[in-house]
Design a protein around this motif. Sequence first.
Motif, PDB file in Angstrom:
ATOM      1  N   GLY A 199       0.806  -1.223   0.000  1.00 57.56           N
ATOM      2  CA  GLY A 199       0.000   0.000   0.000  1.00 57.56           C
ATOM      3  C   GLY A 199       0.836   1.269   0.000  1.00 57.56           C
ATOM      4  N   LEU A 200       2.026   1.188   0.596  1.00 55.99           N
ATOM      5  CA  LEU A 200       2.916   2.355   0.646  1.00 55.99           C
ATOM      6  C   LEU A 200       3.903   2.378  -0.522  1.00 55.99           C
ATOM      7  CD1 LEU A 200       3.567   2.408   4.491  1.00 55.99           C
ATOM      8  CD2 LEU A 200       2.192   4.032   3.178  1.00 55.99           C
ATOM      9  N   GLY A 201       3.853   1.348  -1.366  1.00 52.10           N
ATOM     10  CA  GLY A 201       4.705   1.319  -2.558  1.00 52.10           C
ATOM     11  C   GLY A 201       6.166   1.046  -2.271  1.00 52.10           C
ATOM     12  N   VAL A 202       6.439   0.219  -1.253  1.00 57.79           N
ATOM     13  CA  VAL A 202       7.815  -0.120  -0.911  1.00 57.79           C
ATOM     14  C   VAL A 202       7.922  -1.633  -0.738  1.00 57.79           C
ATOM     15  CG1 VAL A 202       8.246   2.095   0.234  1.00 57.79           C
ATOM     16  CG2 VAL A 202       7.445   0.147   1.589  1.00 57.79           C
ATOM     17  N   THR A 203       9.141  -2.111  -0.599  1.00 62.46           N
ATOM     18  CA  THR A 203       9.337  -3.529  -0.292  1.00 62.46           C
ATOM     19  C   THR A 203       9.190  -3.721   1.213  1.00 62.46           C
ATOM     20  OG1 THR A 203      11.709  -3.320   0.096  1.00 62.46           O
ATOM     21  CG2 THR A 203      11.002  -3.723  -2.192  1.00 62.46           C
ATOM     22  N   PRO A 204       8.839  -4.925   1.640  1.00 61.69           N
ATOM     23  CA  PRO A 204       8.768  -5.161   3.089  1.00 61.69           C
ATOM     24  C   PRO A 204      10.094  -4.859   3.790  1.00 61.69           C
ATOM     25  CG  PRO A 204       7.660  -6.929   1.917  1.00 61.69           C
ATOM     26  CD  PRO A 204       8.334  -6.068   0.871  1.00 61.69           C
ATOM     27  N   ASP A 205      11.212  -5.082   3.110  1.00 63.83           N
ATOM     28  CA  ASP A 205      12.512  -4.792   3.721  1.00 63.83           C
ATOM     29  C   ASP A 205      12.654  -3.322   4.090  1.00 63.83           C
ATOM     30  OD1 ASP A 205      13.315  -7.414   3.564  1.00 63.83           O
ATOM     31  OD2 ASP A 205      14.494  -7.148   1.733  1.00 63.83           O
ATOM     32  N   GLU A 206      12.048  -2.442   3.299  1.00 64.56           N
ATOM     33  CA  GLU A 206      12.163  -1.012   3.598  1.00 64.56           C
ATOM     34  C   GLU A 206      11.471  -0.659   4.915  1.00 64.56           C
ATOM     35  OE1 GLU A 206      11.596   3.402   1.629  1.00 64.56           O
ATOM     36  OE2 GLU A 206      11.610   1.659   0.325  1.00 64.56           O
ATOM     37  N   LEU A 207      10.471  -1.444   5.294  1.00 63.27           N
ATOM     38  CA  LEU A 207       9.806  -1.198   6.575  1.00 63.27           C
ATOM     39  C   LEU A 207      10.746  -1.459   7.751  1.00 63.27           C
ATOM     40  CD1 LEU A 207       6.281  -2.775   5.977  1.00 63.27           C
ATOM     41  CD2 LEU A 207       6.948  -0.364   5.799  1.00 63.27           C
ATOM     42  N   PHE A 208      11.769  -2.293   7.524  1.00 64.47           N
ATOM     43  CA  PHE A 208      12.718  -2.647   8.579  1.00 64.47           C
ATOM     44  C   PHE A 208      14.049  -1.912   8.440  1.00 64.47           C
ATOM     45  CE2 PHE A 208       9.787  -6.180   8.401  1.00 64.47           C
ATOM     46  CZ  PHE A 208       9.533  -6.425   9.735  1.00 64.47           C
ATOM     47  N   ALA A 209      14.137  -0.993   7.479  1.00 63.32           N
ATOM     48  CA  ALA A 209      15.405  -0.295   7.223  1.00 63.32           C
ATOM     49  C   ALA A 209      15.847   0.455   8.472  1.00 63.32           C
ATOM     50  CB  ALA A 209      15.258   0.665   6.046  1.00 63.32           C
ATOM     51  N   GLY A 210      17.141   0.349   8.768  1.00 67.06           N
ATOM     52  CA  GLY A 210      17.701   1.025   9.937  1.00 67.06           C
ATOM     53  C   GLY A 210      17.802   2.518   9.729  1.00 67.06           C
ATOM     54  N   ASP A 211      18.146   3.183  10.760  1.00 73.72           N
ATOM     55  CA  ASP A 211      18.243   4.631  10.773  1.00 73.72           C
ATOM     56  C   ASP A 211      19.713   5.024  10.903  1.00 73.72           C
ATOM     57  OD1 ASP A 211      18.001   7.319  11.228  1.00 73.72           O
ATOM     58  OD2 ASP A 211      16.562   7.130  12.855  1.00 73.72           O
ATOM     59  N   GLU A 212      20.243   5.744   9.906  1.00 71.58           N
ATOM     60  CA  GLU A 212      21.667   6.128   9.940  1.00 71.58           C
ATOM     61  C   GLU A 212      21.996   7.005  11.130  1.00 71.58           C
ATOM     62  OE1 GLU A 212      19.933   7.635   6.909  1.00 71.58           O
ATOM     63  OE2 GLU A 212      19.733   5.532   6.396  1.00 71.58           O
ATOM     64  N   SER A 213      21.015   7.727  11.631  1.00 70.42           N
ATOM     65  CA  SER A 213      21.299   8.613  12.757  1.00 70.42           C
ATOM     66  C   SER A 213      21.615   7.822  14.028  1.00 70.42           C
ATOM     67  CB  SER A 213      20.135   9.571  13.006  1.00 70.42           C
ATOM     68  OG  SER A 213      19.001   8.878  13.439  1.00 70.42           O
ATOM     69  N   ALA A 214      21.278   6.539  14.052  1.00 69.43           N
ATOM     70  CA  ALA A 214      21.563   5.736  15.238  1.00 69.43           C
ATOM     71  C   ALA A 214      23.067   5.663  15.493  1.00 69.43           C
ATOM     72  CB  ALA A 214      20.961   4.342  15.093  1.00 69.43           C
TER      73      ALA A 214
END
Length: 170
Positions: A62-77
């Motif tokens: 529905g958001l037009g992304v791959t499921p992996d993108e939902l789990f993408a890490g945050d570079e700011s971490a």
Amino acid sequence: MALPAASRWSIVAHNVRRLMARDGLTYEEVCEATGLDARTLRGVLRAAKRPHAKTLQKLAEGLGVTPDELFAGDESAARAEFDAATNPAIEEAVEAAPDLFDDWTPSDFGELASRVGAGGALTPHGVRMAAELMNANRQTIDRARIVLESREAEALRVVIDALYERATAR
């Protein structure tokens, strides 16, 4: 003791909110695009519990992304970890008041760690004050989102536009 690690579900919630903001989507639009009900979407956005695989698949499609993108890490971490390592007052504040940091993401800690006090690094008291302000701002933004989905949306836009003009006037 390291900063509390964000759960994978907090990362999913963060990424769904990021994608919604990127595309200017409301809750209703996401529910319509994904086929999820509002209760399920709210649960995902609160990272309240582990979503089913089918729910994650519907969200991604529905958001037009791959499921992996939902789990993408945050570079700011990584930056937050460096900043936190050079400013132990954050760790001390987390240990002293863990409830103040409930539901915080790596981005939240990154923002906090990037702040400095008047004389340099934050003190434990300064960390607490900054965290309380960040939480208050988050609560205000959450409330504004709800108002923007109500019949009071136009009134809030008028107020925000007026305040924005005042804040940015030179």
